[in-house]
Write an enzyme that holds these catalytic residues in place. Structure first.
Site, PDB file in Angstrom:
ATOM      1  CB  VAL A   1      16.773   2.925  77.543  1.00 42.29           C
ATOM      2  CG1 VAL A   1      16.997   4.330  78.068  1.00 42.29           C
ATOM      3  CG2 VAL A   1      15.312   2.537  77.688  1.00 42.29           C
ATOM      4  CB  CYS A   2      20.989   4.652  74.063  1.00 40.45           C
ATOM      5  SG  CYS A   2      20.390   5.520  72.616  1.00 40.45           S
ATOM      6  CB  ALA A   3      22.719   9.072  75.825  1.00 40.59           C
TER       7      ALA A   3
END
Length: 100
Positions: free
Chosen positions: A7-9
């Site tokens: 998960v990232c931005a």
């Protein structure tokens, strides 16, 4: 087959890391399903994976993700050095250690 969610931005920078992780898994004959999503998209996916790994830029959202998974699976923050170097082997090894 182990399922790993990164998960990232926005899910973009982590996509490169997914490729490196998959390349390493292939080189050692390991079948894994690795996906990169934004935090908003990840919320709908956490029930189908074995581990959630947060990019360093969204580490502040770890408590929120831990609440969603309710202790069912590990939630880890990807090491900043491994993330910056796109070290797929190290990140994959960390994930596999956490889910075994």
């Amino acid at each position: 087959m182990k399922k790993i969610l990164l998960v990232c931005a926005a899910g973009m920078s982590t996509s490169m890391l997914v490729k490196r992780m998959q390349d390493h898994a292939t080189s050692i004959g390991l079948e894994v399903d690795i996906e990169a999503l934004s935090i908003s998209d990840a919320k709908d996916k956490v029930d189908t994976v074995d581990i959630v790994m947060l990019g360093p830029q969204v580490r502040y959202q770890k408590p929120e993700v831990e609440e969603i998974v309710n202790g069912r699976i590990p939630v880890l923050i990807i090491d900043m050095k491994d993330y910056g170097a796109m070290n797929g082997k190290a990140v994959l090894d960390t994930a596999l250690s956490a889910i075994q």
